[in-house]
Each structure stands twice: as structure tokens, then as C-alpha cells.
Design an enzyme around this catalytic site. Structure first.
Site: not given
Length: 231
Positions: A160, A156
Site C-alpha cells: 500500500k 500489506y
């Protein structure tokens, strides 16, 4: 609020709930016509209804597919006549996995939606945004985990952090075309898919201890920032 978006068209991915829905409602209230997209058909219909419905359009689209993104942009311009703003909000929230427990399927899911989806939509929109009178704008969705890191969230974080770099590069590349590119990086936001919200009140209470103001942010507060970046 002194600005309006009457006569402008805003495309929002991930519009079926959370920040995407709140931003759709905000932009509709400020006069924009919306092209709303998500893979959640029922949630998308609810968002459209809450935004007034009639003048907007909805499309089911998987942003991980470049063809789906191309088709969405083409349909938007064909039906609504123009494209001024894009909010790349479609994304998958993380699950905590040690890297040795991370599957290829989980990696692909996050990369295809969070990162590739942002890339696909941006690339598809550029030719039409460059024709917008008065300039156009793109807002991408990163996260506080695109600025800091946490154990067990490597994939993740990778998506990002990549969106931050992608956004900065696009801002330089598209600025000469009068297309502004920015990103928002939400922290703990009270949305249906937030991991703390899903885990329940005890988990939320623990996360709130880490927040300076002592509470989760709201989707509407993020929507306010997105609208400001479009003005």
C-alpha cells in the site's frame, strides 16, 4: 450532485463486493457505462445486476496476470467503444503475521494482486485513456496502512505504501497526456473482507474505539470520493 458521466466508460477491478461494488453502483447511477472485473464470478454477476446489467460488461480476470489485464482492456474498448476511467480496486486484505511467519506464497499473493495488479491495469489502460475526450482519470486503492504502519502487517504495508508512490509518479508522468491519477486510502471500512468484520462484533467494537467518529466507514462513502476524483 451536479456532475454526470453519461457517455463515459469506467473499468472497475475488484467489482464483486465491497468498495468495488459500491463504486460500480455509484458510477452507474451517475450515467457511466461499466466494465466490471473480478475473480468472483457470482459476486460479479450480482454487482452487474445491481447496476442495471444490460449496457455494462463483466469479465473474470486475475489482475496479477499482465495478459489478463491487456485482454480486459482490449475487450472493454472493443465492446464499449472507449475507456475514460479506471478504478484499480482489486486487492487482498491482510492477515496479521510476524515476518518470520510470513510465507513466500502470502508475500506473492499480496504483491501480485495489490501492487502488480495496479501496475498491470494502469499500463494496459494508458494507450486508450490518452484518447479520451476531455481527459481521463485513474484512481488507485491504497489504505491508511499505506500512510502509517502496524506491527505484523509489513507486507500489506509494503504494497500500500508502494501504491502511494506509484500513484504520485504516474500523476506526473501522465498529467501531460491529460490523464489524472489519484489514490484513495480507506481506513476501517465495513466490507465483507475487512479483518475486523470477519473477526466479528467484538473485534469491530475494539476497532471502533480507534475511530474518531466512533463507527466504521461505509463502502458507499469511499465510492463518493472515487466518483468525485473522476469528475
Amino acid at each position: 450532485m451536479s456532475y454526470r458521466f453519461d457517455g463515459k466508460v469506467c473499468l472497475i477491478t475488484g467489482a464483486a463486493s465491497g468498495i468495488g461494488r459500491a463504486t460500480a453502483q455509484k458510477m452507474a447511477a451517475l450515467g457511466a457505462t461499466l466494465s466490471l472485473s473480478d475473480i468472483n464470478r457470482d459476486g460479479l454477476a450480482e454487482t452487474n445486476t445491481s447496476c442495471g446489467g444490460d449496457k455494462h460488461m463483466t469479465e473474470i480476470a486475475d489482475v496479477g496476470s499482465s495478459q489478463a489485464c491487456n485482454d480486459l482492456v482490449s475487450a472493454t474498448v472493443s465492446r464499449l467503444g472507449r475507456l475514460d476511467f479506471v478504478f484499480n480496486c482489486a486487492g487482498v486484505n491482510p492477515t496479521a503475521y510476524a515476518l518470520t511467519e510470513t510465507t513466500d506464497a502470502y508475500y506473492d499473493k499480496l504483491m501480485n494482486t495489490n501492487l502488480r495488479g495496479t501496475y498491470n491495469m494502469t499500463r494496459a489502460a494508458i494507450p486508450h485513456l490518452s484518447k479520451a475526450e476531455g481527459g481521463a482519470a485513474i484512481v488507485n486503492t491504497s489504505s491508511m496502512m499505506g500512510l502509517t504502519v502496524a506491527a505484523n502487517y509489513a507486507i500489506y504495508c509494503a504494497t500500500k505504501f508502494a501504491i502511494v508512490g506509484f500513484t504520485k509518479a504516474m500523476a506526473m508522468e501522465l498529467g501531460p497526456k491529460q490523464i489524472r491519477v489519484n489514490a484513495v486510502a480507506p481506513g476501517y471500512i465495513d466490507t465483507p473482507t475487512n479483518a475486523g468484520v470477519v473477526a466479528g462484533p467484538e473485534a469491530m467494537a475494539e476497532q471502533e474505539k480507534k475511530i474518531a467518529i466512533g463507527r466504521f466507514g461505509t463502502a458507499g462513502e469511499v465510492a463518493d470520493v472515487v466518483a468525485f476524483l473522476f469528475r
